[in-house]
Design a protein around this motif. Sequence first.
Motif, PDB file in Angstrom:
ATOM      1  N   ASP A 115     124.343  84.887 129.470  1.00 12.52           N
ATOM      2  CA  ASP A 115     123.923  85.936 130.404  1.00 12.52           C
ATOM      3  C   ASP A 115     123.742  87.283 129.720  1.00 12.52           C
ATOM      4  OD1 ASP A 115     124.081  84.003 132.337  1.00 12.52           O
ATOM      5  OD2 ASP A 115     125.996  84.683 133.174  1.00 12.52           O
ATOM      6  N   GLU A 116     124.687  87.653 128.872  1.00 12.45           N
ATOM      7  CA  GLU A 116     124.679  88.985 128.270  1.00 12.45           C
ATOM      8  C   GLU A 116     123.659  89.110 127.137  1.00 12.45           C
ATOM      9  OE1 GLU A 116     126.384  91.792 129.048  1.00 12.45           O
ATOM     10  OE2 GLU A 116     127.143  90.794 130.839  1.00 12.45           O
ATOM     11  N   LEU A 117     123.443  88.036 126.398  1.00 12.85           N
ATOM     12  CA  LEU A 117     122.597  88.122 125.204  1.00 12.85           C
ATOM     13  C   LEU A 117     121.199  87.568 125.418  1.00 12.85           C
ATOM     14  CD1 LEU A 117     125.214  87.001 122.517  1.00 12.85           C
ATOM     15  CD2 LEU A 117     124.538  89.328 123.108  1.00 12.85           C
ATOM     16  N   ASN A 118     120.979  86.900 126.540  1.00 14.05           N
ATOM     17  CA  ASN A 118     119.682  86.273 126.803  1.00 14.05           C
ATOM     18  C   ASN A 118     119.292  85.345 125.649  1.00 14.05           C
ATOM     19  OD1 ASN A 118     117.324  85.703 128.219  1.00 14.05           O
ATOM     20  ND2 ASN A 118     116.188  87.336 127.164  1.00 14.05           N
ATOM     21  N   VAL A 119     120.213  84.482 125.274  1.00 20.30           N
ATOM     22  CA  VAL A 119     119.987  83.522 124.197  1.00 20.30           C
ATOM     23  C   VAL A 119     120.259  82.117 124.718  1.00 20.30           C
ATOM     24  CG1 VAL A 119     120.626  85.140 122.373  1.00 20.30           C
ATOM     25  CG2 VAL A 119     122.379  83.692 123.416  1.00 20.30           C
ATOM     26  N   ILE A 120     119.864  81.153 123.922  1.00 19.89           N
ATOM     27  CA  ILE A 120     120.227  79.764 124.186  1.00 19.89           C
ATOM     28  C   ILE A 120     121.439  79.445 123.320  1.00 19.89           C
ATOM     29  CG2 ILE A 120     119.502  77.356 124.057  1.00 19.89           C
ATOM     30  CD1 ILE A 120     116.605  78.392 124.264  1.00 19.89           C
ATOM     31  N   VAL A 121     122.567  79.224 123.945  1.00 24.02           N
ATOM     32  CA  VAL A 121     123.785  78.932 123.191  1.00 24.02           C
ATOM     33  C   VAL A 121     123.892  77.427 122.967  1.00 24.02           C
ATOM     34  CG1 VAL A 121     126.297  79.090 123.149  1.00 24.02           C
ATOM     35  CG2 VAL A 121     124.947  80.936 124.171  1.00 24.02           C
ATOM     36  N   GLU A 122     123.909  77.032 121.708  1.00 25.23           N
ATOM     37  CA  GLU A 122     124.109  75.627 121.357  1.00 25.23           C
ATOM     38  C   GLU A 122     125.495  75.495 120.740  1.00 25.23           C
ATOM     39  OE1 GLU A 122     121.005  74.162 118.883  1.00 25.23           O
ATOM     40  OE2 GLU A 122     119.480  74.279 120.458  1.00 25.23           O
ATOM     41  N   THR A 123     126.374  74.767 121.409  1.00 26.64           N
ATOM     42  CA  THR A 123     127.741  74.601 120.903  1.00 26.64           C
ATOM     43  C   THR A 123     127.789  73.488 119.870  1.00 26.64           C
ATOM     44  OG1 THR A 123     128.266  73.123 122.748  1.00 26.64           O
ATOM     45  CG2 THR A 123     128.778  75.456 123.029  1.00 26.64           C
ATOM     46  N   GLU A 124     128.567  73.697 118.852  1.00 30.91           N
ATOM     47  CA  GLU A 124     128.723  72.727 117.772  1.00 30.91           C
ATOM     48  C   GLU A 124     130.188  72.363 117.625  1.00 30.91           C
ATOM     49  OE1 GLU A 124     126.277  71.366 116.300  1.00 30.91           O
ATOM     50  OE2 GLU A 124     124.621  72.666 116.947  1.00 30.91           O
ATOM     51  N   ASP A 125     130.429  71.139 117.152  1.00 28.36           N
ATOM     52  CA  ASP A 125     131.797  70.657 116.981  1.00 28.36           C
ATOM     53  C   ASP A 125     132.546  71.520 115.968  1.00 28.36           C
ATOM     54  OD1 ASP A 125     133.864  68.371 117.268  1.00 28.36           O
ATOM     55  OD2 ASP A 125     133.590  68.557 115.094  1.00 28.36           O
ATOM     56  N   GLU A 126     133.741  71.944 116.350  1.00 27.83           N
ATOM     57  CA  GLU A 126     134.508  72.876 115.533  1.00 27.83           C
ATOM     58  C   GLU A 126     134.881  72.280 114.183  1.00 27.83           C
ATOM     59  OE1 GLU A 126     138.568  75.624 115.845  1.00 27.83           O
ATOM     60  OE2 GLU A 126     137.976  74.320 117.510  1.00 27.83           O
ATOM     61  N   MET A 127     135.393  71.059 114.172  1.00 24.49           N
ATOM     62  CA  MET A 127     135.820  70.441 112.921  1.00 24.49           C
ATOM     63  C   MET A 127     134.643  70.238 111.976  1.00 24.49           C
ATOM     64  SD  MET A 127     139.008  70.226 113.432  1.00 24.49           S
ATOM     65  CE  MET A 127     140.083  70.352 114.862  1.00 24.49           C
ATOM     66  N   GLU A 128     133.533  69.790 112.541  1.00 20.56           N
ATOM     67  CA  GLU A 128     132.345  69.550 111.722  1.00 20.56           C
ATOM     68  C   GLU A 128     131.862  70.846 111.076  1.00 20.56           C
ATOM     69  OE1 GLU A 128     127.904  67.521 112.034  1.00 20.56           O
ATOM     70  OE2 GLU A 128     129.076  67.892 113.855  1.00 20.56           O
ATOM     71  N   CYS A 129     131.869  71.919 111.843  1.00 19.80           N
ATOM     72  CA  CYS A 129     131.421  73.206 111.307  1.00 19.80           C
ATOM     73  C   CYS A 129     132.339  73.699 110.193  1.00 19.80           C
ATOM     74  CB  CYS A 129     131.350  74.253 112.421  1.00 19.80           C
ATOM     75  SG  CYS A 129     129.981  74.016 113.562  1.00 19.80           S
ATOM     76  N   LEU A 130     133.642  73.518 110.355  1.00 18.50           N
ATOM     77  CA  LEU A 130     134.588  73.909 109.310  1.00 18.50           C
ATOM     78  C   LEU A 130     134.274  73.201 107.999  1.00 18.50           C
ATOM     79  CD1 LEU A 130     137.962  73.874 111.293  1.00 18.50           C
ATOM     80  CD2 LEU A 130     136.844  75.894 110.338  1.00 18.50           C
ATOM     81  N   ILE A 131     134.025  71.903 108.089  1.00 16.85           N
ATOM     82  CA  ILE A 131     133.775  71.112 106.880  1.00 16.85           C
ATOM     83  C   ILE A 131     132.435  71.487 106.262  1.00 16.85           C
ATOM     84  CG2 ILE A 131     133.467  68.781 105.985  1.00 16.85           C
ATOM     85  CD1 ILE A 131     136.349  69.626 106.872  1.00 16.85           C
ATOM     86  N   ILE A 132     131.414  71.681 107.093  1.00 15.03           N
ATOM     87  CA  ILE A 132     130.109  72.090 106.565  1.00 15.03           C
ATOM     88  C   ILE A 132     130.234  73.425 105.834  1.00 15.03           C
ATOM     89  CG2 ILE A 132     127.810  72.910 107.220  1.00 15.03           C
ATOM     90  CD1 ILE A 132     127.827  70.833 109.447  1.00 15.03           C
ATOM     91  N   GLY A 133     130.941  74.373 106.445  1.00 10.67           N
ATOM     92  CA  GLY A 133     131.124  75.678 105.818  1.00 10.67           C
ATOM     93  C   GLY A 133     131.872  75.586 104.509  1.00 10.67           C
ATOM     94  N   LEU A 134     132.952  74.808 104.490  1.00 13.90           N
ATOM     95  CA  LEU A 134     133.743  74.677 103.265  1.00 13.90           C
ATOM     96  C   LEU A 134     132.935  73.989 102.170  1.00 13.90           C
ATOM     97  CD1 LEU A 134     137.451  73.868 102.872  1.00 13.90           C
ATOM     98  CD2 LEU A 134     135.807  72.573 101.534  1.00 13.90           C
ATOM     99  N   ASN A 135     132.289  72.857 102.490  1.00 16.85           N
ATOM    100  CA  ASN A 135     131.498  72.140 101.485  1.00 16.85           C
ATOM    101  C   ASN A 135     130.423  73.038 100.895  1.00 16.85           C
ATOM    102  OD1 ASN A 135     132.995  69.870 101.933  1.00 16.85           O
ATOM    103  ND2 ASN A 135     131.394  68.733 103.003  1.00 16.85           N
ATOM    104  N   PHE A 136     129.797  73.796 101.755  1.00 17.58           N
ATOM    105  CA  PHE A 136     128.736  74.710 101.326  1.00 17.58           C
ATOM    106  C   PHE A 136     129.251  75.698 100.282  1.00 17.58           C
ATOM    107  CE2 PHE A 136     126.051  78.485 102.172  1.00 17.58           C
ATOM    108  CZ  PHE A 136     124.799  77.917 102.005  1.00 17.58           C
ATOM    109  N   LEU A 137     130.382  76.318 100.576  1.00 19.28           N
ATOM    110  CA  LEU A 137     130.945  77.328  99.679  1.00 19.28           C
ATOM    111  C   LEU A 137     131.483  76.717  98.392  1.00 19.28           C
ATOM    112  CD1 LEU A 137     132.827  79.411 102.384  1.00 19.28           C
ATOM    113  CD2 LEU A 137     130.814  80.159 101.104  1.00 19.28           C
TER     114      LEU A 137
END
Length: 771
Positions: A115-137
């Motif tokens: 509502d506030e940002l007028n965006v499409i919010v796509e939620t992603e799995d928390e654990m998966e995102c943590l691992i993607i971020g760590l592997n990337f770095l």
Amino acid sequence: MSSRFSFNATDAHIIELSKYRQIAFPQNQRRPVQIGIDIGGSLAKVVWYSQNKNSYAATGGRLNFTKFETENIEKCIEFLKEIIKKDNNENGSMSKRILKATGGGAHKFNKLLNDELNVIVETEDEMECLIIGLNFLVHKIPYEVFTYSETEAEPMVFEEKVIDEEELYPYILVNIGSGVSIIKVTENGKFERIGGSSLGGGTLWGLLSLVTNAQTFDEMLELSKKGHNENVDMLVGDIYGGDYSKIGLKNTAIASSCGKIFRKKPEDRKKVKEEDISRSLLYMISNNLSQIAYLMAQLHQVKRIYFGGCFIRGHPVIMNSLSFGIRFWSKGTIKALFLRHEGYLGALGAFLKHHGNIQEQELLGFSENFTKAERINTTAVNAVGLIDIVPKLTYFPLISSDEYHPDTFDLTNPELQKYWIDTFDKNLHKMVDMALTWQSTHYVNNIENTKIFEDIYRKHLQVLRREPNAYGPLSVRSLLILREQCLHEMGFGDIFEHVKQEEKESALETLPNLLKKIDALPEYEKLGVLIDNVLAGNMFDWGANEVHNMLQKGELNFDSAKTKVKKSEKYFNLNEFRERLDSGPQHKRAVIFVDNSGADIVLGIIPFARYLLNRGTEVILAANTHPCVNDVTYTDLLEIIEKVCTFDDIINDAYNKFGRLMIHETGSGSPCLDLRNINCDLANVCESVDLVIIEGMGRAMHTNFHAKFICDSLKLAVFKNASVAKTLGGNMYDGICLFERGETSLGGIRAKARRSTFSEILETGRFSFSC
């Protein structure tokens, strides 16, 4: 770069070549995600893309990092509104964008964000995102991972190289947020939550909110840094009167957290200091988590344990406590591993979540920029840097060893740290003077920017005085890169442009007569004279303090430079190089990493390159892509060679007719040379090089002095800094001519294998990316 948000680089051939590759970034042909957010119970972390409008900067865009307390989510939303508004204004785009969100708050605040940002919010799995971020770095960012122990002479030790997949898996991530999740990762994309704890950062935050007056978590961490837990905790020594050596417990080990409180009289309990309570509770949480982490590692037979999450925040007490626990329980066989971007794993992973067909995506390189780096909090020993887009960089294929380290001096010694930081601080006014002159020649009158540059760089130096490893391992190279980043950030381009132009014109006038003199020499004398000329030319270095003063006063010319430079007793083996040229097989192709403009390139390098061409060797001249000090750039060099072609047939034929003289850019914008990050096109043409020549103090002394190659190599430079000369066993203005024959060790074989892989990838065009 496109004016819209796009990482597309039409001609970029970004190759995933080896473990030393810098960050590779997935890119969609369509408009990709611009904002990733991880909303936890305590903090909301944001990663977003911004464009770099500065034409002098090395990049077209960057990733930024910031955080907000979740209870103030409205501030975070206002911040995101400004980002979106700014991007719409700059790019003329009003399209509804996608915001990738993860963490519990991605669900809790989903409607609010929509509502506030007028965006499409796509939620992603928390654990998966943590691992993607760590592997990337871990896979892509050098010096991202480090260990910490206050018992060591050097508490903060960085992993020198990025980790390839074979070495990385399996590992455990202990993500400490409000609560704790322990995740085992066995291969790319395969992970499971194997445990956790409700005693995490939120626990500490809550308890300290009850017993101290601190209002924020950072204030609480600051309190703990000043506290003494022995005033609150019951120690082993309190029970045994000393160490309990039989089971390896020192008298300072905690036997019972807060165990001394109950012994105190009620009136004395009120006198217990907040700092001591903070320290005690911090130890309680950290020690508990380190033991759980170790037990999980033992149960699942894992040797690598990463700690992440905004609980850590680069806080030395927390990291030391976690490290001690892992080291104690594993009997020193396992170390706790930390990441500089620890708190942003989830947000970065959300940002990196691709959509669409991965096969349509391109690869780009990324490099850290610490110009606007901020320490996570006042207690942190490390800082989070921005990540700039750097296209077409890869590993130089002729390095013989997988253990290549660019820096000759790591500056782990406090005296050396102070010396070099003082040196850059004292010389800062010279860079300011040059920046002001550059402004005047470009009809720019913005003294404020000059002052801001000076203030920014000096503030960074102040940070590094307190925390030398805040931006990674401290080195001369890192100090130089940071200075150039600060200059470009404030809109300053080639600030030595006027100096280079004057010196170039003067040298070009002198060159025809110099070439005639060299051609008239007996053949056996030519090489010695040419090397002398290279070393004399290398004296024209405005980045060296002593030489800068001489050049500014007009006290140095090419002839006086030749008399000033002496041959190093320790590092001058010209005869070995001459013998190799006379008796060995003809070098087919040489690459020369060149240094300064003016007399250096024109009167030193070009005649030397011409000599090699006459002997039948093809020559590649490799110059910086971006300006720094008075180094010759790729653009400068093209102009110089074109002018030389007008009066010298040998250079003209080699360059214009037969293609035996080639000009390439290195991809660098530093006086130093990191051979892990070389322009892909240059790396490609160097596949068949059998002679590597590195010239200049920054490239051959500050860096690469100990570098080994699978082919013959020659390092040419002059000691123009007393500290460097003393450390390496030379004297001021000693010239080095250090020739080494190619390596034939196992390291060389491995490097040859890398070369084959590189050629194969270029020919087939098979690129891959994995999160």
